[in-house]
Design a protein around this motif. Structure first.
Motif, short mmCIF file in Angstrom:
data_model
loop_
_atom_site.label_atom_id
_atom_site.label_comp_id
_atom_site.label_asym_id
_atom_site.label_seq_id
_atom_site.Cartn_x
_atom_site.Cartn_y
_atom_site.Cartn_z
N ALA A 173 -16.16 -5.00 5.29
CA ALA A 173 -14.21 -4.20 4.61
C ALA A 173 -14.62 -2.74 3.23
CB ALA A 173 -13.85 -5.28 3.94
N VAL A 174 -15.30 -3.54 2.89
CA VAL A 174 -15.92 -1.90 2.26
C VAL A 174 -16.77 -0.87 2.99
CG1 VAL A 174 -18.47 -0.81 1.14
CG2 VAL A 174 -17.16 -3.26 0.48
N CYS A 188 -7.23 -2.03 0.75
CA CYS A 188 -7.92 -2.35 2.08
C CYS A 188 -8.57 -3.42 2.23
CB CYS A 188 -8.51 -1.12 2.33
SG CYS A 188 -8.92 -0.40 4.13
N TRP A 189 -10.08 -3.02 1.29
CA TRP A 189 -11.06 -4.83 1.27
C TRP A 189 -10.79 -5.79 1.21
CZ3 TRP A 189 -12.70 -8.86 -1.39
CH2 TRP A 189 -13.79 -9.37 -1.57
N THR A 220 -15.04 -0.19 5.99
CA THR A 220 -13.34 0.00 6.30
C THR A 220 -12.72 0.87 4.69
OG1 THR A 220 -13.33 -1.83 8.12
CG2 THR A 220 -11.14 -0.74 7.02
N SER A 221 -12.82 0.20 3.58
CA SER A 221 -12.62 1.00 2.71
C SER A 221 -13.17 2.62 2.13
CB SER A 221 -12.41 0.38 1.13
OG SER A 221 -12.68 -0.50 1.44
N TYR A 267 0.44 -1.27 -0.02
CA TYR A 267 -0.13 0.00 -0.41
C TYR A 267 0.99 0.97 0.17
CZ TYR A 267 -2.83 3.99 2.15
OH TYR A 267 -3.52 5.06 2.33
N LEU A 323 -10.59 4.48 4.49
CA LEU A 323 -9.30 5.42 3.76
C LEU A 323 -9.95 6.35 2.22
CD1 LEU A 323 -6.34 4.89 2.86
CD2 LEU A 323 -7.27 2.77 1.67
N PHE A 324 -10.81 6.26 1.95
CA PHE A 324 -11.40 6.89 0.56
C PHE A 324 -11.65 8.53 0.70
CE2 PHE A 324 -15.11 8.70 -2.53
CZ PHE A 324 -13.78 7.43 -3.38
N SER A 344 -0.82 3.15 -2.88
CA SER A 344 -1.87 3.83 -3.19
C SER A 344 -1.23 4.73 -3.84
CB SER A 344 -0.89 4.29 -1.02
OG SER A 344 -0.29 5.01 -1.16
N GLU A 389 -7.59 1.89 -1.68
CA GLU A 389 -9.18 0.24 -1.59
C GLU A 389 -9.52 -0.69 -1.66
OE1 GLU A 389 -9.32 5.06 -1.21
OE2 GLU A 389 -8.93 3.93 -2.73
N PRO A 390 -8.97 -1.27 -2.31
CA PRO A 390 -8.59 -2.17 -3.73
C PRO A 390 -7.91 -3.33 -2.34
CG PRO A 390 -8.48 -1.09 -5.18
CD PRO A 390 -9.24 -0.56 -4.30
#
Length: 313
Positions: free
Chosen positions: A192-193, A152-153, A195-196, A135, A199-200, A143, A149-150
């Motif tokens: 996890a979405v 992280c998921w 959680t992403s 990342y 980050l987003f 990143s 994001e993917p």
């Protein structure tokens, strides 16, 4: 007339640097695994849960500290992030040592957990750490290519969920040398979405600085208006992935308790829709996303755990 310069106290900077609310993303896979096992009228291994949670916090601490170190190397935090620990202390070397210490302690605890449960736990955690390095770490820095994001998921979804299920499940619940991918994907996909989304949302207030330093986050690539319009879709995907098992009968209706995160999600959507281009007004968007993630995950974990009571068993 020039606008007055806002002075931020050193205490506030340290509070922002520590980012303690962020650790809700670290503990959620294990809490969801515990809730899922209770929902199947199984007793999670509570001692394992304690070690797993502590190790997860340490490993996320490594991720956060090392990110400050790597961002200091590229200069992306030099102006837009006064609460970077490297900027606060002026000691990149010490922050790097602290990061590596967290990594070693976290992996050591995970090795202990794996020795008392399933050997696959440690490779799964190594995979999560590898994704964490990809990342932000050189030479990859994925990143900077908008792939955070993917990644992280994957890390906080199926990988972390599978590790937590193996670590907490009663002995011999899962067949030897197998990883419960199906259960892990069902359990972790929606959370996890969320959680992403955290980050987003962390990119919105630093679009200019990121673009200047070659960090092409999704918000930089899409523009803040288009990125803000995607936030409702993140929320919808999170709930959709969590409600589908209820509709198919895999989970009890009490799993819908994850909806307690909805008010925070709606507040986040409104904030970014109105102010996506004003960094001073959306500094807190990441923390609204965190509130949504934490409440949604805790509601889901509790709902799964209460399943037997709801079904009258």
């Amino acid at each position: 007339m020039a606008e007055p310069k806002v002075v931020v106290s050193r205490y506030a900077l340290w509070k922002a640097a520590i980012k303690w609310p962020m650790y809700s993303v670290a503990v959620m896979p294990a809490l969801l695994a515990a809730g899922a096992l209770l929902g199947q009228e199984l007793q999670p291994r509570w001692g394992q849960l304690g070690f797993f949670l502590l190790a997860a916090v340490l490993l996320l601490g490594w991720e956060n500290l090392s990110n400050d170190v790597f961002d200091a190397d590229t200069g992306v935090d030099s102006k837009g992030k006064p609460h970077s620990l490297v900027n606060l202390t002026g000691r990149r070397d010490r922050i790097a040592i602290a990061a590596n210490g967290c990594l070693l302690l976290g992996l050591g605890l995970m090795a202990l957990v794996a020795s008392s449960s399933a050997g696959a736990v440690l490779p799964l955690v190594f995979a999560c750490c590898g994704i964490g390095y990809l990342y932000q770490g050189p030479p990859f820095r994925l990143s900077y290519r908008g792939l955070g994001e993917p990644l992280c998921w994957v890390a906080f979804g199926p990988l972390a969920s599978a590790a937590a299920l193996l670590a907490l499940a009663p002995t011999n619940f899962f067949a030897a040398n197998t990883i419960p991918w199906g259960m892990a994907l069902e359990l972790g996909a929606g959370s996890a979405v969320a959680t992403s989304l955290v980050l987003f949302c962390s990119h919105f207030h630093q679009v200019e600085e990121d673009a200047k330093n070659g960090k092409y986050s999704p918000v930089v690539r899409l523009g803040s208006a288009t990125a803000a319009a995607l936030v409702p879709w993140f929320v919808a995907a999170c709930f959709g992935l969590q409600w589908l098992p209820v509709l198919t009968g895999s989970w009890p209706p009490s799993a819908l308790l994850g909806v307690i995160g909805l008010p925070a999600a709606l507040q986040l959507i409104r904030l970014l829709k109105r102010n996506h281009g004003d960094p001073s007004k959306i500094m807190g968007s990441k923390f609204l996303a965190l509130r949504f993630q934490a409440l949604n995950g805790l509601g889901l974990a509790l709902g799964l755990a209460l399943g037997p009571l709801f079904l009258g068993r």
